[in-house]
Structure formats: C-alpha cells, structure tokens
Write a protein that holds these residues in place. Structure first.
Motif, short mmCIF file in Angstrom:
data_model
loop_
_atom_site.label_atom_id
_atom_site.label_comp_id
_atom_site.label_asym_id
_atom_site.label_seq_id
_atom_site.Cartn_x
_atom_site.Cartn_y
_atom_site.Cartn_z
N MET A 1 3.27 35.98 83.42
CA MET A 1 3.69 36.40 82.08
C MET A 1 3.31 35.35 81.03
SD MET A 1 5.07 39.38 81.70
CE MET A 1 4.05 40.20 82.89
N GLN A 2 3.40 34.07 81.40
CA GLN A 2 3.00 32.99 80.49
C GLN A 2 1.51 33.13 80.16
OE1 GLN A 2 4.51 30.81 78.78
NE2 GLN A 2 6.33 30.06 79.82
N GLN A 3 0.71 33.41 81.19
CA GLN A 3 -0.72 33.59 80.97
C GLN A 3 -0.99 34.78 80.06
OE1 GLN A 3 -2.24 33.84 85.00
NE2 GLN A 3 -2.74 31.66 85.07
N GLN A 4 -0.26 35.86 80.32
CA GLN A 4 -0.43 37.06 79.49
C GLN A 4 -0.01 36.76 78.06
OE1 GLN A 4 1.41 40.59 81.06
NE2 GLN A 4 0.95 41.79 79.25
N ARG A 5 1.09 36.05 77.90
CA ARG A 5 1.56 35.69 76.56
C ARG A 5 0.53 34.83 75.85
NH1 ARG A 5 6.57 31.80 75.45
NH2 ARG A 5 4.92 30.31 75.77
N SER A 6 -0.04 33.88 76.56
CA SER A 6 -1.07 33.01 75.98
C SER A 6 -2.29 33.83 75.57
CB SER A 6 -1.46 31.94 77.00
OG SER A 6 -2.48 31.13 76.50
N SER A 7 -2.71 34.75 76.42
CA SER A 7 -3.85 35.61 76.12
C SER A 7 -3.57 36.48 74.89
CB SER A 7 -4.16 36.48 77.33
OG SER A 7 -5.14 37.43 77.01
N LEU A 8 -2.37 37.05 74.83
CA LEU A 8 -2.01 37.88 73.68
C LEU A 8 -1.95 37.05 72.39
CD1 LEU A 8 0.71 40.15 75.31
CD2 LEU A 8 -1.51 40.88 74.43
N GLN A 9 -1.47 35.81 72.49
CA GLN A 9 -1.41 34.95 71.31
C GLN A 9 -2.81 34.63 70.81
OE1 GLN A 9 1.56 33.98 69.68
NE2 GLN A 9 -0.01 33.56 68.14
N ILE A 10 -3.75 34.41 71.74
CA ILE A 10 -5.14 34.16 71.36
C ILE A 10 -5.72 35.40 70.67
CG2 ILE A 10 -7.47 33.82 72.31
CD1 ILE A 10 -6.12 31.96 74.42
N GLN A 11 -5.43 36.58 71.23
CA GLN A 11 -5.90 37.83 70.61
C GLN A 11 -5.32 37.98 69.21
OE1 GLN A 11 -5.08 41.36 72.92
NE2 GLN A 11 -6.09 40.56 74.74
N LEU A 12 -4.03 37.68 69.08
CA LEU A 12 -3.37 37.82 67.79
C LEU A 12 -3.98 36.86 66.77
CD1 LEU A 12 -1.09 39.25 66.26
CD2 LEU A 12 0.45 37.45 67.03
N LEU B 1 3.17 41.28 72.65
CA LEU B 1 3.59 39.89 72.75
C LEU B 1 5.12 39.79 72.80
CD1 LEU B 1 2.64 36.93 72.80
CD2 LEU B 1 2.70 36.96 70.30
N GLU B 2 5.80 40.56 71.99
CA GLU B 2 7.26 40.55 72.00
C GLU B 2 7.81 41.08 73.33
OE1 GLU B 2 9.41 39.09 69.88
OE2 GLU B 2 7.54 38.36 68.99
N THR B 3 7.17 42.13 73.85
CA THR B 3 7.57 42.67 75.15
C THR B 3 7.38 41.62 76.24
OG1 THR B 3 6.99 44.91 74.47
CG2 THR B 3 7.13 44.50 76.83
N LYS C 1 7.34 38.37 75.87
CA LYS C 1 8.34 37.32 75.68
C LYS C 1 9.69 37.76 76.25
CE LYS C 1 6.43 35.09 71.57
NZ LYS C 1 6.63 34.85 70.12
N SER C 2 10.04 39.01 76.03
CA SER C 2 11.30 39.54 76.55
C SER C 2 11.30 39.55 78.07
CB SER C 2 11.52 40.96 76.00
OG SER C 2 12.68 41.52 76.53
N ILE C 3 10.20 39.99 78.66
CA ILE C 3 10.09 40.00 80.12
C ILE C 3 10.17 38.58 80.67
CG2 ILE C 3 8.51 40.46 82.05
CD1 ILE C 3 7.52 42.91 80.44
N LEU C 4 9.52 37.67 80.00
CA LEU C 4 9.54 36.26 80.41
C LEU C 4 10.95 35.70 80.37
CD1 LEU C 4 7.66 34.04 81.33
CD2 LEU C 4 7.26 33.45 78.96
N LYS C 5 11.68 36.04 79.33
CA LYS C 5 13.07 35.58 79.21
C LYS C 5 13.90 36.15 80.37
CE LYS C 5 17.07 35.65 76.15
NZ LYS C 5 17.62 36.13 74.88
N THR C 6 13.72 37.42 80.65
CA THR C 6 14.45 38.06 81.75
C THR C 6 14.11 37.40 83.08
OG1 THR C 6 14.46 40.17 80.58
CG2 THR C 6 14.85 40.24 82.94
N LEU C 7 12.82 37.14 83.30
CA LEU C 7 12.42 36.49 84.55
C LEU C 7 13.04 35.10 84.68
CD1 LEU C 7 8.64 37.46 84.77
CD2 LEU C 7 10.47 38.18 86.32
N ASN C 8 13.06 34.36 83.59
CA ASN C 8 13.67 33.03 83.63
C ASN C 8 15.17 33.11 83.92
OD1 ASN C 8 11.30 31.60 83.15
ND2 ASN C 8 11.52 31.72 80.95
#
Length: 182
Positions: A32-43, A126-128, A130-137
C-alpha cells in the motif's frame, strides 16, 4: 473522551477478525505504501500538466481573442471577403473563422477538464489507499497485541493469578442452549 476517541479509531478493526499474521499485514502495508507513492507521483505529474495546460489555455485565449478581433475587423472592412485574413485560405467567411476559433478554444477547455477529472480520480484513489494503510497499521497493532497476549507477554495486573485460580473453568462458563431438543 480518550476512551471514546480510541473506540472510534479502533472500533471497525475490532469488529472484524484479524485474518492475517503481523508479517502478512506488514507486507500488505508495504504494498500500500508503494501504491500510495505511485499515486502521489501521478498526482504531482498531473498537477504539473494542469499548470502547463492552464498557462497554455490562458495564452491561447489571449491569442484567439486578438486573432478573432483582428480577423473580424478585416472582414468588417471588406464584407465580401472570402479569404482567411490569418492564413490566406480561400472560402473562409467571418462566420467560419469565428466558429473555428470557438471550436479550438472549446477543445482546450475539454482537455483541461479531462485532466481535472483524472486528477480528482487519482486524489480519490490516494485517499482510499491512505485509509487502507491506516486500517492495516491498526490491524497490525491489534494482531501484535493479540499475539503478545496469547504468548503470555501481556502485562500482569495485580491479582491476575488469584483471579485465574478463583475463576470458573472455561467449560463451566459455556452457555447452555436455550432450548433443548426433546
């Protein structure tokens, strides 16, 4: 207040059973961190594209306005003119010139709108994420706490051993069925 905040933060985690080990949860979080990073780069890339497109659109609007004004002014001087005052193409009337400039301007707006929509979609993803990442943590914390508790690593409270000795066995606490078959 703190208890209520904790309950709100962890309620959905506690309502669903932990179906993974802490290691699996960490791996999912890493993905999820990798996906978040990828989405941030896209954004970030979309923001750059949008800024460039907005600047180009402003320039295009100014240019089209000047061209339209100059071209239409030439047509007013010579109403029978059938040649584009901008490029020299035959068969171009003031009406055709005006329509062409409006279409070109609308095309730029459509492209910009498509970029805005794409940016919003990436923001939502990206928000989704982040939410999933928070839940996983949170699940990893709960899972680690549960694992620690099962392994006997939970902190001992005063009187714990006395309570265990004096409490009835697990079998005697088992609920009896309400209705027995006869």
């Amino acid at each position: 207040n703190q208890l209520r905040a904790l309950k709100e933060d962890y309620e959905f985690v506690l309502d669903s059973p932990v179906a993974a080990t802490p290691q699996q949860l960490r791996e999912q979080a890493r993905q999820m961190q990798q996906q978040r990073s990828s989405l941030q780069i896209q954004l970030d890339a979309l923001d750059v594209q949008i800024n460039q497109k907005e600047l180009a659109q402003e320039k295009r609007t100014t240019l089209f306005s000047a061209l339209s004004s100059a071209g239409l002014e030439i047509y007013q001087l010579d109403e029978s003119r059938r040649t584009c005052p901008l490029c020299g193409t035959e068969g171009i009337t003031d009406k055709i010139l005006r329509e062409h400039l409006q279409r070109e301007s609308a095309l730029g707006n459509q492209q910009l709108q498509a970029l805005y929509q794409k940016r919003q979609k990436v923001r939502d993803q990206l928000e989704t994420t982040k939410s999933i990442l928070k839940t996983l943590n949170q699940r990893e914390i709960v899972c680690a706490d549960l694992s620690g508790g099962f392994a006997g690593n939970s902190p001992k409270l005063p009187g714990d051993s006395e309570r265990r000795r004096s409490s009835p066995s697990l079998h005697s606490r088992a609920r009896k069925p309400r209705y027995e078959e006869k």
